[in-house]
Design a protein around this motif. Structure first.
Motif, PDB file in Angstrom:
ATOM      1  N   GLY A  75       4.054 -27.120  -3.490  1.00 13.86           N
ATOM      2  CA  GLY A  75       5.059 -28.064  -3.022  1.00 13.86           C
ATOM      3  C   GLY A  75       6.375 -27.479  -2.567  1.00 13.86           C
ATOM      4  O   GLY A  75       7.321 -28.220  -2.304  1.00 13.86           O
ATOM      5  N   ARG A  76       6.449 -26.135  -2.445  1.00 14.49           N
ATOM      6  CA  ARG A  76       7.686 -25.542  -1.918  1.00 14.49           C
ATOM      7  C   ARG A  76       7.396 -24.196  -1.273  1.00 14.49           C
ATOM      8  O   ARG A  76       6.383 -23.547  -1.535  1.00 14.49           O
ATOM      9  N   TRP A  77       8.310 -23.797  -0.395  1.00 10.43           N
ATOM     10  CA  TRP A  77       8.192 -22.514   0.286  1.00 10.43           C
ATOM     11  C   TRP A  77       8.683 -21.407  -0.632  1.00 10.43           C
ATOM     12  O   TRP A  77       9.726 -21.528  -1.276  1.00 10.43           O
ATOM     13  N   MET A  78       7.902 -20.336  -0.674  1.00  5.33           N
ATOM     14  CA  MET A  78       8.258 -19.167  -1.471  1.00  5.33           C
ATOM     15  C   MET A  78       8.497 -17.981  -0.533  1.00  5.33           C
ATOM     16  O   MET A  78       7.778 -17.796   0.447  1.00  5.33           O
ATOM     17  N   ASP A  79       9.511 -17.195  -0.861  1.00  3.54           N
ATOM     18  CA  ASP A  79       9.866 -15.994  -0.116  1.00  3.54           C
ATOM     19  C   ASP A  79       9.248 -14.803  -0.840  1.00  3.54           C
ATOM     20  O   ASP A  79       9.591 -14.524  -1.994  1.00  3.54           O
ATOM     21  N   TYR A  80       8.324 -14.122  -0.181  1.00  3.86           N
ATOM     22  CA  TYR A  80       7.649 -12.975  -0.773  1.00  3.86           C
ATOM     23  C   TYR A  80       8.314 -11.649  -0.433  1.00  3.86           C
ATOM     24  O   TYR A  80       7.769 -10.593  -0.712  1.00  3.86           O
ATOM     25  N   GLY A  81       9.471 -11.726   0.178  1.00  3.47           N
ATOM     26  CA  GLY A  81      10.220 -10.518   0.480  1.00  3.47           C
ATOM     27  C   GLY A  81       9.874  -9.934   1.830  1.00  3.47           C
ATOM     28  O   GLY A  81       9.138 -10.517   2.622  1.00  3.47           O
ATOM     29  N   THR A  82      10.427  -8.765   2.075  1.00  3.97           N
ATOM     30  CA  THR A  82      10.271  -8.091   3.363  1.00  3.97           C
ATOM     31  C   THR A  82       9.617  -6.742   3.160  1.00  3.97           C
ATOM     32  O   THR A  82      10.031  -5.963   2.297  1.00  3.97           O
ATOM     33  N   GLN A  83       8.601  -6.480   3.944  1.00  2.61           N
ATOM     34  CA  GLN A  83       8.004  -5.146   3.961  1.00  2.61           C
ATOM     35  C   GLN A  83       8.575  -4.419   5.167  1.00  2.61           C
ATOM     36  O   GLN A  83       8.390  -4.847   6.305  1.00  2.61           O
ATOM     37  N   LEU A  84       9.281  -3.343   4.905  1.00  2.08           N
ATOM     38  CA  LEU A  84       9.901  -2.573   5.985  1.00  2.08           C
ATOM     39  C   LEU A  84       8.857  -1.772   6.751  1.00  2.08           C
ATOM     40  O   LEU A  84       7.925  -1.219   6.166  1.00  2.08           O
ATOM     41  N   LYS A  85       9.025  -1.712   8.037  1.00  2.64           N
ATOM     42  CA  LYS A  85       8.066  -0.995   8.888  1.00  2.64           C
ATOM     43  C   LYS A  85       8.080   0.506   8.643  1.00  2.64           C
ATOM     44  O   LYS A  85       7.056   1.163   8.799  1.00  2.64           O
ATOM     45  N   SER A  90       4.407   1.763   1.362  1.00  2.00           N
ATOM     46  CA  SER A  90       3.786   0.440   1.367  1.00  2.00           C
ATOM     47  C   SER A  90       2.529   0.461   2.222  1.00  2.00           C
ATOM     48  O   SER A  90       2.463   1.177   3.214  1.00  2.00           O
ATOM     49  N   PRO A  91       1.543  -0.349   1.852  1.00  5.17           N
ATOM     50  CA  PRO A  91       0.349  -0.409   2.697  1.00  5.17           C
ATOM     51  C   PRO A  91       0.688  -1.015   4.054  1.00  5.17           C
ATOM     52  O   PRO A  91       1.621  -1.798   4.186  1.00  5.17           O
ATOM     53  N   SER A  92      -0.082  -0.676   5.040  1.00  3.54           N
ATOM     54  CA  SER A  92       0.127  -1.197   6.384  1.00  3.54           C
ATOM     55  C   SER A  92      -0.068  -2.708   6.398  1.00  3.54           C
ATOM     56  O   SER A  92      -0.935  -3.241   5.709  1.00  3.54           O
ATOM     57  N   MET A  93       0.715  -3.393   7.212  1.00  2.00           N
ATOM     58  CA  MET A  93       0.562  -4.831   7.370  1.00  2.00           C
ATOM     59  C   MET A  93      -0.618  -5.166   8.280  1.00  2.00           C
ATOM     60  O   MET A  93      -0.999  -6.327   8.398  1.00  2.00           O
ATOM     61  N   ALA A  94      -1.205  -4.183   8.909  1.00  3.43           N
ATOM     62  CA  ALA A  94      -2.311  -4.434   9.835  1.00  3.43           C
ATOM     63  C   ALA A  94      -3.448  -5.187   9.147  1.00  3.43           C
ATOM     64  O   ALA A  94      -3.989  -6.142   9.704  1.00  3.43           O
TER      65      ALA A  94
END
Length: 110
Positions: A75-85, A90-94
């Motif tokens: 019932g609400r929007w959650m912010d999961y943060g930012t993965q920097l390029k 960090s694992p690839s966003m691909a």
């Protein structure tokens, strides 16, 4: 990835595709808006009964420097943060974005 926190300024309902697209123009640094198209089985569980047919519940806002991740949960929007390029640890966003499509803008990453 950070622990999710309530997203400030987001509505208490899923977005329409038009609202999701607006993040491309309303937020000057967003170069692409990615959305996930869920199956009807998942949609029936996560969508409230009055959600529009084009309701969006998972959004990734791509900027020149990263990927900002949001999800409509309980019932609400959650912010999961930012993965920097440029974060090599960090694992690839691909892999994550294989399940998404670009709704607005143009990705410079994949």
């Amino acid at each position: 990835m950070e622990q999710p926190e309530p997203a400030e300024g987001w509505p208490d309902r899923p977005l329409s595709e038009a609202e999701a697209k607006a993040h491309r123009t309303d937020e000057g640094d967003v170069i692409a808006v990615w959305v996930m198209d869920h199956t009807s089985g998942i949609r029936s569980v996560v969508m409230p009964p009055d959600a529009p047919d084009d309701a969006v519940v998972d959004v990734v806002l791509e900027t020149d420097t990263g990927f900002e991740m949001y999800s409509f949960t309980r019932g609400r929007w959650m912010d999961y943060g930012t993965q920097l390029k440029d974060d090599e640890e960090s694992p690839s966003m691909a892999g994550t974005l294989e399940s998404y499509r670009v709704l607005a803008g143009e990705s410079t990453s994949f």
